[in-house]
Design an enzyme around this catalytic site. Structure first.
Site, PDB file in Angstrom:
ATOM      1  N   GLY A  35       0.833  -1.204   0.000  1.00 34.08           N
ATOM      2  CA  GLY A  35       0.000   0.000   0.000  1.00 34.08           C
ATOM      3  C   GLY A  35       0.867   1.252   0.000  1.00 34.08           C
ATOM      4  CB  SER A  36       0.042   4.677   1.027  1.00 36.91           C
ATOM      5  OG  SER A  36      -1.030   4.776   0.109  1.00 36.91           O
TER       6      SER A  36
END
Length: 603
Positions: free
Chosen positions: A316-317
């Site tokens: 993810g981020s």
């Protein structure tokens, strides 16, 4: 002539004396001691009893015992010495509370192979059973009581995921090490396996004369031929782990499935390596039974999986530092350029959503990291291409194991060539776009994310993580001492890294930062949140298994970084809401422990 006669006389006298001595010795052996020696030759044996060496201890970085030994008493039988197998089996069955049929079967099976080789009946008998056997040794021919050592865990299940467990030696392990006994327990996972050669000691032995029933005979005969060898305990292995920080990490995870990794950003030393669910290593100390093993293997929560090093997840981020550094360094974007985020990004006929449906408006590098805007990174990725991006993933250590020394997986740093080789298919531009936010084929371990974070914090040195700080022999000699190893210098200017580091400070400390739940009063924390999709946005539901994985990675103090803390909660939801507060707890404990230890040093 006279000289020759003298020499002949002397030679004759010498030969005569020699024959006299030899004859006297033969008379002594055959006449005086003949019966005794005949008895020994028929009924007595020189038997070798093993003296097992204790395994070395496993300690934390401050010398606190994590794995130690306790004395155990194991029962063996030498099949050749047993005159009545059914009778002995019945007697041992009553004393040891075992099935007589199994004892009989084991002895008979061993008798067909190596009749003088001891066969293990049971390990770790209690004190009452020991006293009962000792009192009746003379009526239990062939029975041997071996004093051994079993593992003991002063902190219970704490750290089990990296300490590992021991188990009965396999055929392959026996073939590779002539010093191992077929009934020995050896390291199967974790530190126990990775440092088996250091932890395993050198067995000793004792030779003694026994009669036909295997009982020791007290006699001066053959005493000069008997020899003993002391066992040499294994080396102590001092880990880099801080057991108090490890305790805080496991408590912070609570009942959640996930992992926490804490590393020293300047040395690569792993201070905590938590993974849940876990297992109880004491289940393995005598050799695990089939029922318990089956329950562990079939458990859907995978308690034997070390999620910190073996769990593969979309990052993810938290991954966005990689395209940020890459875009700056390659000149695809500078810190002043803005990208407009309406909540989606169009590329050809495809539309890619930002996590914030309403969009973030105009964002630059710093604000895109602070607010975790996806659209900004979609644009970067489309400009860069997957192979360019993949080269930076690899520079940060993704797609390869870290060589920590225990079980781990490499994950994937995808490229066009990788997909062609793996699936025999072409790469699509849309796959590049979603790779920029740590989705798609990108997969990582929490340890890899922690080492990436450390590399950002220390200005671009990708360190080899270390789990062992020192190895010390039983006599106190240092066999090994950890020194930092830089596996790669990230090919990026310090100014570029400083821009990313400043943005990570904003993630935690700016009003609109996604990681404000990790903010501390006295320490400036830099971090990055991540929320990794498990299923598509359209398929998500309230079911736990469909919820996103929650990530947060951080380092502190931001001005002079010391440690990196990475948290992953499986199906936890939003990283900023779930993982960031956990990282805050770990940082608070680290600060408290440091202050207490510094105060103790000053005193």
């Amino acid at each position: 002539m006279q000289d020759f006669r003298n020499r002949l006389l002397i030679a004759t006298v010498i030969l005569g004396l020699a024959f006299l001595v030899l004859g006297s010795r033969l008379w002594y052996l055959q006449v005086l001691k003949g019966d005794e020696f005949a008895k020994f030759s028929l009924e007595n044996h020189i038997r070798v009893e093993r003296i097992p060496a204790p395994r070395g201890r496993i300690l934390d970085r401050y010398g606190k015992e994590l794995v130690i030994n306790r004395t155990s008493f194991d029962i063996y039988v030498i099949p050749k010495d047993v005159k009545d197998i059914p009778s002995l089996s019945s007697s041992l069955s009553q004393i040891l509370n075992l099935e007589s049929t199994k004892i009989k079967k084991d002895i008979n099976a061993a008798l067909k192979k190596k009749s003088f080789k001891p066969v293990l009946i049971t390990k770790d008998i209690n004190r009452d059973q020991l006293a009962y056997l000792e009192a009746r040794r003379s009526s239990l021919p062939g029975v041997i009581i071996e004093i051994n050592n079993l593992r003991q865990y002063p902190h219970g299940v704490l750290g089990a995921s990296f300490l590992g467990y021991i188990g009965k030696v396999s055929v392959a392990e026996l073939e590779n090490n002539s010093k191992i006994n077929s009934n020995d327990l050896v390291g199967k996972t974790g530190v126990e396996k990775g440092w088996e050669s250091s932890l395993r000691g050198d067995d000793g032995y004792k030779q003694k004369v026994t009669d036909a029933l295997g009982r020791e005979v007290v006699s001066d005969l053959f005493m000069e031929d008997l020899s003993n060898k002391k066992s040499m305990p294994g080396n102590d292995v001092l880990l880099t782990i801080d057991i108090e920080l490890q305790r805080a990490a496991e408590e912070a995870l609570g009942e959640e499935a996930g992992a926490i990794v804490v590393v020293d950003v300047n040395t690569g030393e792993v201070l905590a390596l938590a993974s849940k669910p876990s297992f109880d290593p004491s289940d393995f100390i005598k050799g695990i039974d089939s029922e318990t093993w089956a329950s562990l293997v079939n458990d859907k929560s995978s308690p034997l999986l070390n999620r910190a090093t073996q769990g593969l997840y979309a990052p993810g981020s938290v991954f966005k530092m990689v395209p940020s550094v890459a875009a700056l360094n390659e000149g695809f974007m500078n810190e002043e350029e803005y990208v407009y985020c309406p909540g989606y990004y169009k590329s050809g006929n495809s539309t890619f959503r930002c996590w914030k449906r309403a969009g973030h408006g105009w964002v630059n590098l710093r604000s895109s990291i602070v607010k975790s805007c996806d659209v900004y990174f979609y644009k970067i990725a489309e400009m860069m291409g997957i192979n360019n991006l993949s080269s930076y993933m690899k520079a940060f250590g993704y797609g390869a194991t870290t060589n920590l020394g225990i079980e781990e997986r490499a994950g994937v740093a995808p490229s066009r060539e990788w997909k062609q080789k793996r699936f025999n298919k072409s790469w699509y531009k849309g796959e590049t776009i979603i790779s920029s936010i740590g989705q798609g084929y990108v997969s990582v371990t929490p340890l890899q994310v922690a080492m990436m974070t450390a590399a950002v914090a220390n200005d671009g040195k990708l360190l080899k993580p270390a789990l062992v700080k020192e190895i010390v022999s039983y006599g106190g000699e240092k066999k090994f001492k950890h020194t930092s190893v830089v596996t790669n210098n990230i090919p990026v200017q310090k100014r570029m890294l400083d821009l990313v580091k400043d943005a990570m400070i904003g993630v935690v400390n700016d009003p609109g930062g996604t990681g404000r739940a990790a903010k501390l009063k006295d320490i400036t924390v830099a971090g990055k949140t991540g929320t990794a999709q498990v299923v598509s946005l359209d398929s998500q539901s309230t079911k736990k298994k469909h919820m996103d994985h929650a990530w947060f990675t951080s380092y502190a103090p931001a001005e002079a970084p010391e440690i990196a803390v990475t948290v992953l909660i499986e199906h936890g939801g939003k990283g900023g809401a779930v993982a960031a507060p956990i990282a805050k707890k770990i940082l608070e404990v680290y600060k408290k422990l440091k202050e207490e230890r510094e105060a103790d040093d000053n005193v």
